[in-house]
Design an enzyme around this catalytic site. Structure first.
Site, PDB file in Angstrom:
ATOM      1  N   HIS B 236      41.875  50.567   9.713  1.00  0.00           N
ATOM      2  CA  HIS B 236      41.506  49.607  10.760  1.00  0.00           C
ATOM      3  C   HIS B 236      40.001  49.388  10.662  1.00  0.00           C
ATOM      4  CE1 HIS B 236      40.960  47.737  14.651  1.00  0.00           C
ATOM      5  NE2 HIS B 236      42.262  47.722  14.836  1.00  0.00           N
ATOM      6  N   ARG B 256      37.735  41.425  19.400  1.00  0.00           N
ATOM      7  CA  ARG B 256      37.458  40.206  18.644  1.00  0.00           C
ATOM      8  C   ARG B 256      38.330  39.052  19.137  1.00  0.00           C
ATOM      9  NH1 ARG B 256      38.919  42.291  13.342  1.00  0.00           N
ATOM     10  NH2 ARG B 256      39.361  44.271  14.382  1.00  0.00           N
TER      11      ARG B 256
END
Lengths: 250, 608
Positions: B236, B256
């Site tokens: 990740h 995000r």
């Protein structure tokens, strides 16, 4: 790198004692880091529960210097290290070994609470409509990670051992989440009053103070439940109105 | 054979996360008796940590979404080596599985018209993730747990399985010990479902819990089932990097999705420089358009900060390597900047990302509403696992099923965020359904006493080795740490043949050390002993990852080979398959991927 001393309770249901272990302290460390370091270096068989080490699973509950906390979210910088740091198992539940306690009572209690029972769907495709404002308060309760720190600190359980008469703050929050769920149609008030003992809580708010998820347990969950029970069973006008309603139904 | 406690179930489920719980609910609904083994307490499994959401084409926020778009996104994200049938079933069935959670009491965040809200996530063309703030996994596991406990499922909490029991090539049960008392238990079942999750604990920097030790992968392998895609391990892109105590802890992609941006030490948004060709058409080429996308402008294309995880992780590694990283060896992830764009930014951030706010404040002394976070890649998820039939989730061994992270196929070479929570409920349900069907159609098998006894002896051996006597024995923790360090350094994000070969050498030495691990104390709740027993799983999956990574001489999705930096079209039509050989050593083969039917090829072409 400095060192600190940890005074950890070691033992089982038959009894035990505190033992001291050193741990190297580095920047940002939490109590669980120290414990895992001690486990790896000095006491391979030191029993404790932990899973996520990120404050999300609620497994590493213990009493640090006498205060119920998640060990993974307690920074060493928050506690004095010039004297030994005491770590003990939760007091409201029987010890299994070292810091691991028998939490099975909590799972049995939960099973006794009537499950979610939604109203029929609002739309033809089988879905519901709920406004965000109407789910906000339920979402607060559903933040609970079942660390059982609130159960541990609650004097009804901790000091008075009323486990048979009182389900504790965690399951009052759980009941509140169901009762205030906009879709739920179940009635849990009779058992809340009787078997689940909502009346035994005398609002000292200790549970709210230890909640790592900052759930306003007493004010937002328990007090409204108490009010609902009072309205249902003790309000004379409400009682009359209910009798009248029942008479009409007949 | 000593008189071990034996319990009988029609269907035994190993693992109590989302996949295990969903399988248990479904099997129980089919009218068979169900037992579920949980390595930890119920409700604590790794699912609880999932943050961003569940991907399902509900089309509540953008009505252009449907299963075909979700299918095409999943295949594109997986570099087209996914099992197409699993990707199809997943995209088609995820919406029903999510709506079902709502019917069982889950409370998702809402749209203005009162439906389930969906958010943007990497690689998903439209806002697709049903979510509850950034604690979606907790909502999912609690909903399934509370549903499950009222359905008569026997839960064996804090029990760890060490061996699958067999009768003539069929899996007929499992053998394990309960952690609390240290006693062995035999599970006699007509069908067994593996739902044990991931392997992150084979690495030093990981977002995974202690219990993600690849047990299901290893149990299936040692029983003789095939594993595929083990080279595809997802890092990740955004884990915490500072302080050291929290290094690897996940920072949700939701940051995000809500408008957070990745920058280097010069303040440059470096993701704009590296947009892969197959994503160019659907990626914003300027900051303004990217911002509009995160705010729901349907005409805008998504910002490059929301490209797939494999790609972003590599870009971050490059920034750090080339000296443009942050002070503690990461890059910056900034959500606080949105205050330039919206008025109540601080409150908005705390509301949409409460766990992130709390995590950084409490553990990193960073207020994310005011300053940027420092982030870097962390071992997160394995796409590879037990090879299963797409429709039934049965492995290559009769009676053995697998679902969730320990099964392979749906995600191909890279998983999209949000597709794991949908994976576990879609395929968890199917595994439960078909395991129940198998149990109804087959009689219980015969337990092989010798197999049980051998496993019991192996498990008890560490007690016979006195670690304090200086007789060449050692405790289990150092072996685990050395394995994690080695896998991190030699079989990480960027791989090379010489390093993988060194890792395989190292694994041989670590295996030898694991044979000489001793434990102190007794069998009751003894973490040292448990760690010693987990080593077998960790070493097995580590070897499988290393061998598969060596075999795939190309770069694709999460597998990046420095010595073979490009895709190889021929290899892209094959899976790497791992099996245990007759002599006990690990066999590596390549097998062709199933051919995708024309109508699905068309769907992919339409969505290009």
């Amino acid at each position: 790198m400095s060192t600190a001393t940890f005074r950890i309770w070691r033992g089982d249901a038959q009894g035990g004692e505190f033992r001291e272990y050193p741990a190297e302290v580095s920047e940002g460390m939490v109590v669980l880091d120290a414990l895992l370091q001690i486990q790896a270096r000095h006491a391979n068989d030191l029993a404790c529960r932990w899973n996520c080490k990120a404050g999300k699973c609620g497994s590493c509950s213990a009493e640090v210097n006498g205060i119920p906390r998640l060990m993974c979210m307690t920074r060493l910088s928050q506690i004095p290290l010039d004297q030994p740091v005491t770590i003990e198992p939760l007091k409201a539940f029987p010890v299994v070994r070292d810091l691991a306690t028998d939490l099975s009572w909590n799972y049995r209690v939960k099973k006794k609470i009537k499950p979610f029972k939604p109203r029929p769907p609002d739309a033809a495709d089988g879905t519901w409509r709920m406004a965000q404002e109407d789910v906000d308060r339920v979402q607060e309760f559903r933040k609970c990670i079942e660390c059982f720190l609130c159960q541990d600190v609650c004097h009804v359980l901790r000091e008075h051992h009323q486990h048979e008469k009182f389900i504790g703050p965690r399951f009052l929050v759980y009941t509140a989440a169901l009762e205030m769920h906009p879709l739920d149609t179940e009635d849990r008030l009779p058992e809340l009053k009787q078997a689940h003992g909502v009346g035994l809580c005398n609002i000292t708010k200790c549970c709210t103070k230890v909640c790592p998820e900052d759930i306003t347990i007493t004010d937002n969950a328990i007090i409204p439940l108490k009010e609902r029970v009072v309205d249902e069973f003790y309000d004379p006008l409400g009682w009359l109105a209910k009798q009248a309603r029942n008479a009409l139904k007949r | 054979m000593p008189d071990y406690e034996t319990v009988e179930h029609d269907v035994l489920i190993i693992g109590s996360g989302g996949a295990g719980l969903r399988a248990a609910i479904e099997a129980s609904a089919a009218g068979v008796s169900v037992g579920m083994v949980s390595k930890c307490l119920l409700g604590k499994a790794h699912t609880v940590m999932a943050e961003g959401g569940i991907a399902a084409a509900l089309a509540n926020v953008d009505d252009r979404d449907n299963w075909k778009v979700h299918f095409a996104d999943t295949m594109r994200g997986g570099q087209y080596v996914n099992n197409w049938r699993m990707a199809e079933l997943h995209a088609k069935e995820a919406p029903d599985r999510v709506r079902e959670l709502e019917a069982w009491g889950a409370v998702f965040d809402r749209t203005p018209d009162g439906r389930i809200l969906q958010r943007n996530f990497g690689g998903h063309k439209y806002p697709r993730l049903a979510h509850v703030g950034d604690r979606t996994g907790l909502e999912l596991i609690r909903t399934l747990q509370d549903r499950g406990v009222h359905r008569g499922i026997d839960v064996h909490m804090e029990v760890c399985v060490i061996e699958l029991l067999q009768d003539g090539g069929r899996v007929i049960g499992a053998f394990g010990y309960d952690r609390e008392r240290g006693k062995f238990r035999i599970f006699h079942a007509k069908a067994v479902v593996l739902a044990t999750g991931g392997v992150g604990k084979a690495y030093k920097i990981t977002s995974n819990s202690w219990d993600c030790t690849g047990d299901g992968h290893a149990l299936a392998y040692h029983a003789g089932a095939a594993l595929i895609d083990m080279e595809y391990l997802q890092f990740h892109p955004t884990g915490m990097v500072w302080p050291p105590s929290v290094c690897g802890m996940l920072v949700t992609e939701g940051v995000r999705g809500e408008g957070g941006i990745l920058t280097n030490k010069d303040g440059k948004r470096f993701m704009f420089d590296h947009i892969p060709d197959n994503y160019k058409a659907q990626t914003a080429d300027n900051e303004e358009e990217g911002w509009r996308y995160t705010q729901g402008d349907k005409k805008a294309r998504r910002p490059p900060d929301l490209l797939t995880r494999d790609h972003i992780a590599r870009c971050i590694v490059r920034e750090i390597k080339e000296g443009r990283g942050s002070p503690h060896g990461g890059v910056f992830l900034d959500i606080s900047w949105i205050k330039q764009r919206i008025s109540n930014a601080e409150e908005h951030i705390r509301r949409k990302l409460p766990s992130m706010y709390h995590q950084f404040k409490q553990l990193g002394d960073v207020d994310i509403t005011r300053e940027a976070m420092e982030v870097g890649p962390t071992t997160h998820y394995i796409m590879g696992g037990v090879k299963v039939d797409a429709d039934t989730e049965m492995s290559t061994m009769p009676g053995l099923f697998a679902a969730g992270e320990c099964a392979a196929g749906i995600n191909g070479a890279n998983r999209l965020g949000g597709n794991s929570l949908s994976d576990i409920i879609v395929f968890g349900k199917r595994a439960g359904e078909f395991a129940a069907k198998f149990a109804k159609g087959n009689k219980a098998g015969q337990i092989n006493a010798a197999q049980v006894e051998e496993a019991a002896q192996r498990a008890l051996e560490p007690f016979s080795r006195n670690v304090t006597a200086g007789a060449g024995f050692e405790g289990p923790y150092q072996v685990q740490f050395d394995l994690q360090e080695m896998m991190q350094n030699l079989v990480g994000i960027v791989r090379r043949e010489d390093e993988i070969l060194r890792a395989l050498d190292g694994l041989q030495r670590l295996n030898a050390r694991a044979q000489r691990v001793g434990v102190t104390g007794h069998r009751q709740f003894n973490p040292g002993w448990h760690t010693a027993l987990d080593l077998r799983s960790l070493l097995t999956v580590s070897e499988a990852i290393a061998r598969a990574a060596l075999e795939r001489k190309e770069s694709r999705g999460a597998q990046f080979r420095d010595d073979f930096p490009n895709k190889d079209t021929a290899l892209g039509r094959e899976s790497v398959v791992i099996r245990k050989g007759a002599n006990g050593s690990m066999q590596v083969n390549r097998e062709p991927l199933p051919e995708m039917p024309e109508h699905l090829k068309q769907v992919i072409d339409e969505m290009k």
